[in-house]
Design an enzyme around this catalytic site. Structure first.
Site, PDB file in Angstrom:
ATOM      1  N   PHE A  21       0.961  -1.239   0.128  1.00 45.38           N
ATOM      2  CA  PHE A  21       0.021  -0.190  -0.127  1.00 45.38           C
ATOM      3  C   PHE A  21       1.011   1.177   0.077  1.00 45.38           C
ATOM      4  O   PHE A  21       1.976   1.213  -0.696  1.00 45.38           O
ATOM      5  CB  PHE A  21      -0.899   0.038   1.196  1.00 45.38           C
ATOM      6  CG  PHE A  21      -2.205  -0.979   1.032  1.00 45.38           C
ATOM      7  CD1 PHE A  21      -3.045  -0.975  -0.215  1.00 45.38           C
ATOM      8  CD2 PHE A  21      -2.318  -2.164   1.915  1.00 45.38           C
ATOM      9  CE1 PHE A  21      -3.996  -1.769  -0.434  1.00 45.38           C
ATOM     10  CE2 PHE A  21      -3.179  -3.136   1.659  1.00 45.38           C
ATOM     11  CZ  PHE A  21      -4.345  -2.879   0.383  1.00 45.38           C
ATOM     12  N   SER A  22       0.739   2.250   0.849  1.00 47.05           N
ATOM     13  CA  SER A  22       1.319   3.388   0.727  1.00 47.05           C
ATOM     14  C   SER A  22       2.808   3.391   1.185  1.00 47.05           C
ATOM     15  O   SER A  22       3.389   4.370   0.957  1.00 47.05           O
ATOM     16  CB  SER A  22       0.595   4.472   1.499  1.00 47.05           C
ATOM     17  OG  SER A  22      -0.833   4.927   0.797  1.00 47.05           O
ATOM     18  N   THR A  23       3.341   2.458   1.792  1.00 43.65           N
ATOM     19  CA  THR A  23       4.923   2.173   1.859  1.00 43.65           C
ATOM     20  C   THR A  23       5.342   2.304   0.528  1.00 43.65           C
ATOM     21  O   THR A  23       6.614   2.819   0.402  1.00 43.65           O
ATOM     22  CB  THR A  23       5.171   0.944   2.484  1.00 43.65           C
ATOM     23  OG1 THR A  23       4.331   1.016   3.860  1.00 43.65           O
ATOM     24  CG2 THR A  23       6.728   0.753   2.869  1.00 43.65           C
ATOM     25  N   LYS A  54       5.067   4.577  -1.647  1.00 40.52           N
ATOM     26  CA  LYS A  54       5.282   5.876  -1.809  1.00 40.52           C
ATOM     27  C   LYS A  54       6.860   6.188  -1.418  1.00 40.52           C
ATOM     28  O   LYS A  54       7.608   6.714  -2.164  1.00 40.52           O
ATOM     29  CB  LYS A  54       4.584   6.820  -1.041  1.00 40.52           C
ATOM     30  CG  LYS A  54       3.073   6.845  -1.609  1.00 40.52           C
ATOM     31  CD  LYS A  54       2.099   7.706  -0.489  1.00 40.52           C
ATOM     32  CE  LYS A  54       0.708   7.837  -1.213  1.00 40.52           C
ATOM     33  NZ  LYS A  54       0.006   6.535  -1.150  1.00 40.52           N
TER      34      LYS A  54
END
Length: 395
Positions: A114-116, A118
């Site tokens: 998921f947003s890791t 980014k």
């Protein structure tokens, strides 16, 4: 791999019940987060050829250790159950000291970040900056001309990196009909609604509107910014993101297993939340950051970029945002969070409990994958941070 009947005995559902319409919901997410490529198209991020993983490091001694939380003594094992942990790798001083795996999770299992994602993506941006191919002070359209007349037309790359784009967009995870749900459908993360005209991620992003105020103001978390960063990377380098990430990050790092990133119907990589990889390889990224950009004696990204990432950024932009309530002394810079506490810890974070946590003073790196039922729970974030502080003392 665990047989279907054994899997149901362990988790209480048949894994073949998971599908695109329910893959992020409990209980199906337990299986789906490890098998995203069975629901969504992906592109390969190749690992280093020929490397073999070392055997699992027994975590039992660590799991029995106790620490204090809210006036109660609990074991590490209890804390991991409480946070729906699928896997955790703990490294101390560059050495793996514990591998925790839930049933049916192996050294080869790849889990969505998921947003890791980014934070992983931002390292590639840092590499291009070191190469002189990417200027963080340039406007986005220099690298992504198709966004010239969008809200990003007058935004700097730096605004994208620090989530300081003025954007009329809110991440409401549980609204099935709002803009965020439409964004998910553009990325092929959800099935299209009846009669809906399919759109791409780029088309969705190009239609976003500006928020109140100028770019470069308060921190405002919006995942489309990080898909824009992937487009910037591709425009600056002339390469597809998964190929560049493999060549410049994953292979020099010594990644043991291929990673992959989800793509939309046009092949655009979801660099804002679609990377999938093993916990050990994620921990190796954290160790590279702890070592100032070096892995296996080889420099991957400059020490200057790492130092800026883990110490720079605007305290004011963070303190004036709604996020300051759960991380009062924090900052956000180059898509990494800083705790602002005495241990100088920094981390990457994704919904449903995905973490890459680095404590430089304890020489500790933790990669933790989870299948928490809810996307965002501040209490769960506080719980995990307390666990990581305890692990720095007892691991």
């Amino acid at each position: 791999m665990m047989k279907t009947s054994a899997f149901k005995a362990a988790y209480g559902f048949n894994r073949d019940e998971a599908r695109l319409g329910n893959w992020r919901a409990a209980p199906w997410n337990v299986w789906a987060f490890r098998h995203v490529s069975e629901f969504i198209p992906t592109a390969r991020i190749a690992a280093t050829p020929g490397l073999i993983e070392d055997p699992v490091v027994d975590p039992e001694d660590l799991l029995r250790q106790k620490f204090s939380l809210n006036g109660e003594r609990i074991t590490v094992a209890e804390a991991l159950r409480e946070t729906s942990t699928d896997a955790m790798v703990v490294m101390k001083s560059g050495r793996i000291v514990a591998d925790v795996h839930a049933p049916d999770f192996t050294l080869q299992s790849r889990h969505i970040l998921f947003s890791t994602s980014k934070s992983v993506t931002s390292i590639v941006a840092g590499i291009l900056r070191d190469d002189g191919l990417l200027d963080f002070d340039e406007l986005v359209p220099r690298y992504v001309p198709e966004l010239k007349f969008s809200v990003y037309g007058d935004a700097r790359v730096r605004d994208v990196l620090d989530m300081r784009v003025s954007l009329d967009f809110e991440e409401v995870y549980h609204d099935p009909h709002g803009p965020y749900a439409r964004y998910r459908r553009a990325g092929l993360l959800d099935p299209c609604e009846p009669g809906e005209e399919p759109e791409t991620v780029v088309a969705f992003i190009a239609g976003l509107k500006k928020g109140q105020g100028d770019h470069g103001g308060v921190y405002h978390y919006a995942s489309p910014n990080s898909d824009v960063l992937g487009l910037i990377i591709q425009g600056a380098s002339g390469q597809r993101f998964p190929d560049l990430a493999s060549e410049r990050l994953f292979q020099p790092l010594g990644a043991r297993q291929d990673a992959y990133v989800t793509v939309d119907r046009a092949g655009t990589p979801r660099t804002g939340g679609g990377i999938n990889m093993t916990p050990r390889d994620l921990a190796r990224i954290g160790e590279m950051m702890r070592q100032g950009g070096v892995a296996n004696g080889r420099r991957i990204v400059s020490q200057a970029w790492v130092h800026d990432t883990i110490t720079g950024g605007s305290s004011k932009a963070w303190s004036e945002s709604t996020s300051a309530s759960w991380l009062p002394q924090g900052r956000y810079h180059n898509k990494w969070y800083q705790t602002g506490t005495s241990n100088d810890a920094f981390f990457a974070l994704g919904i449903h409990g995905q973490w890459l946590y680095v404590d430089p003073r304890a020489e500790m790196v933790i990669a933790k994958f989870s299948s928490q039922p809810d996307a965002i729970v501040d209490d769960a974030k506080d719980f995990n941070l307390a666990l990581f502080d305890a692990l720095a003392k007892i691991a």
